[in-house]
Design an enzyme around this catalytic site. Structure first.
Site, PDB file in Angstrom:
ATOM      1  N   HIS A 114      45.366   8.316  32.902  1.00 58.79           N
ATOM      2  CA  HIS A 114      44.984   8.203  34.315  1.00 58.79           C
ATOM      3  C   HIS A 114      43.521   8.561  34.553  1.00 58.79           C
ATOM      4  CE1 HIS A 114      45.829   7.471  38.406  1.00 58.79           C
ATOM      5  NE2 HIS A 114      47.037   8.005  38.480  1.00 58.79           N
ATOM      6  N   ARG A 115      42.842   9.057  33.529  1.00 58.65           N
ATOM      7  CA  ARG A 115      41.414   9.357  33.704  1.00 58.65           C
ATOM      8  C   ARG A 115      40.613   8.091  33.951  1.00 58.65           C
ATOM      9  NH1 ARG A 115      39.600  12.461  28.469  1.00 58.65           N
ATOM     10  NH2 ARG A 115      40.924  10.840  27.556  1.00 58.65           N
TER      11      ARG A 115
END
Length: 457
Positions: A431-432
């Protein structure tokens, strides 16, 4: 002039290797380019060739030793050559021990079929070569029941083959009880049907199983008439240690989350059937890899990776496919999966799977992936969540294809329940750099390709 054989580095991340088998004995002639020893790295087991010709003067590290890369493991030179100048540092202790017990001259002997009870105590650590483990698994043989005739009692492939050939007929219960008590079955006459050995034929008859209290192990001391059961401990293999290290690092470094989506595989199955009719072997995993490759071109961020505070976008699409091998998992990579086509993916996948299971993968075969597909459908798994394979940023977990009742709307707007072949997919992503909406769109595009596979040809 004598030369030192070192533990070679196979792969950028390799720090140490395990010597599993020496193919030459001390005093034997070695020819450059011929197999010299077998080793296990964190990824695979390979046979290494000699880089020099001469006589194998010293084996510094025997089979079973774990040796850091570039450290000396043997010395090759001329017969009688003075090698004292080469015996410094890490080599000295092992060589001194070897000199204390001179090696006997090799002799041609018949390969014995030793039993486990004759060579090791119950619960003792069992050492076996990867090919021996593979043969044992193929024949349903418990590797601990096989005697080892390799160096220092190492179980090698010929031991398993000999064991299978000479394996006595025995009931499963009798085999388990005999193995637990260290009893050899070779000299026991069976009284069961067709001469099969039963528990009644074992020494002292069939022992009763003594269960340990909850939270405790069974007592170590043997009790007459009872089967003592406890615990055993074994060191992780190089591959298992690498898996442990990489998976923990992945969970610690990535902001991993996941999305799930169900796919109608009816049309994909029809496509596979058409290829089969033409004599072309295509697996469902090949079709999924092809669909992923096309979707990754549509969504480059899913094909990207993180480098510090930067996002690295790859112009190429290299899809790894997780393959189960004895003792662990390996991920060979199908390179340029976006341009070699479906049949190209099928051919390369079959080649890599065969090499992985034979322990013949090279460093090039399992590095450089940008995305991974992991399938457990063949094990009847409905769906699962896979851990991202670093430095990649996403992995697709594929469940089984199952006939499932689905509600569809017909041309008249009426709802009907029909049976569809449904496959559950789960995308784990970092999700970065990959947002939830972007991951969902990627799955939607993947679904479109799989439900309209004409786009994949």
């Amino acid at each position: 002039m004598a030369s030192i054989v070192i533990m070679p580095k196979q792969g950028l991340m390799m720090e140490e290797g395990t010597l599993t088998n020496w193919l030459k004995k001390e005093g034997e002639v070695v020819t450059a380019g011929e197999p010299l020893f077998e080793m296990e790295t964190d990824k695979l087991t390979i046979t290494m060739d000699a880089e020099a010709s001469g006589t194998l003067l010293k084996i510094i590290h025997p089979a079973g030793d774990v040796v850091p890369i570039t450290k000396p493991i043997a010395i090759i030179g001329a017969p009688g050559e003075d090698i004292s100048a080469l015996l410094g540092g890490d080599a000295a202790p092992a060589v001194a021990a070897a000199e204390a017990t001179p090696a006997a001259a090799p002799a041609a002997v018949e390969v014995p079929v030793a039993s486990a009870a004759e060579i090791r105590a119950p619960g003792e650590k069992v050492y076996a070569s990867p090919r021996a483990k593979l043969r044992a698994e193929e024949n349903g043989v418990e590797i601990a029941a096989v005697g080892g005739t390799g160096p220092d009692g190492l179980i090698i492939e010929r031991d398993v083959n000999a064991y299978v050939t000479n394996k006595p007929l025995v009931t499963p219960l009798a085999a388990n009880v005999a193995a637990a008590n260290g009893v050899s079955l070779n000299d026991i006459a069976g009284t069961g049907s067709n001469g099969k050995i039963t528990t009644a034929d074992l020494p002292n008859g069939a022992p009763a199983v003594a269960a340990a209290p909850v939270g405790e192990t069974a007592p170590a001391a043997a009790v007459p008439g009872q089967l003592t059961r406890g615990v055993r401990k074994e060191n992780m293999s190089g591959m298992r240690k690498a898996i442990s290290k990489n998976m923990l690092a992945s969970k610690a470094a990535n902001a991993q989350t996941s999305h799930r989506m169900s796919i109608d595989m009816t049309e994909a199955m029809a496509l596979r059937t058409k290829y089969k009719a033409l004599g072309i072997k295509i697996s469902y995993n090949d079709i999924i890899v092809r669909a992923c490759a096309k979707a990754l071109k549509d969504f480059p961020v899913v094909n990207a990776s993180v480098d510090g505070s930067s996002i690295v976008y790859h112009d190429y699409v290299n899809v790894g496919t997780a393959v189960s091998v004895p003792g662990g998992l390996i991920v060979p990579v199908i390179r340029d999966a976006d341009i070699i086509g479906l049949t190209g993916i099928a051919d390369k996948s079959a080649e890599l799977i065969e090499k992985a299971r034979d322990g013949k993968l090279t460093d090039q075969d399992y590095h450089g992936g940008t995305f991974t597909v992991s399938s457990l459908g063949m094990f009847d798994v409905d769906d699962f969540v896979a851990i991202i394979n670093p430095p990649e940023s996403a992995i697709l977990a594929v469940g089984k294809i199952a006939k499932t009742p689905v509600v569809v709307t017909d041309a008249e707007g009426e709802d009907q329940v029909v049976i569809k072949s449904i496959c559950n997919l789960c995308l784990s992503y970092d999700h970065r750099i990959i947002d939830g909406a972007e991951a969902a769109k990627f799955l939607q595009k993947l679904k479109s390709y799989l439900q309209n596979p004409i786009l994949l040809v």
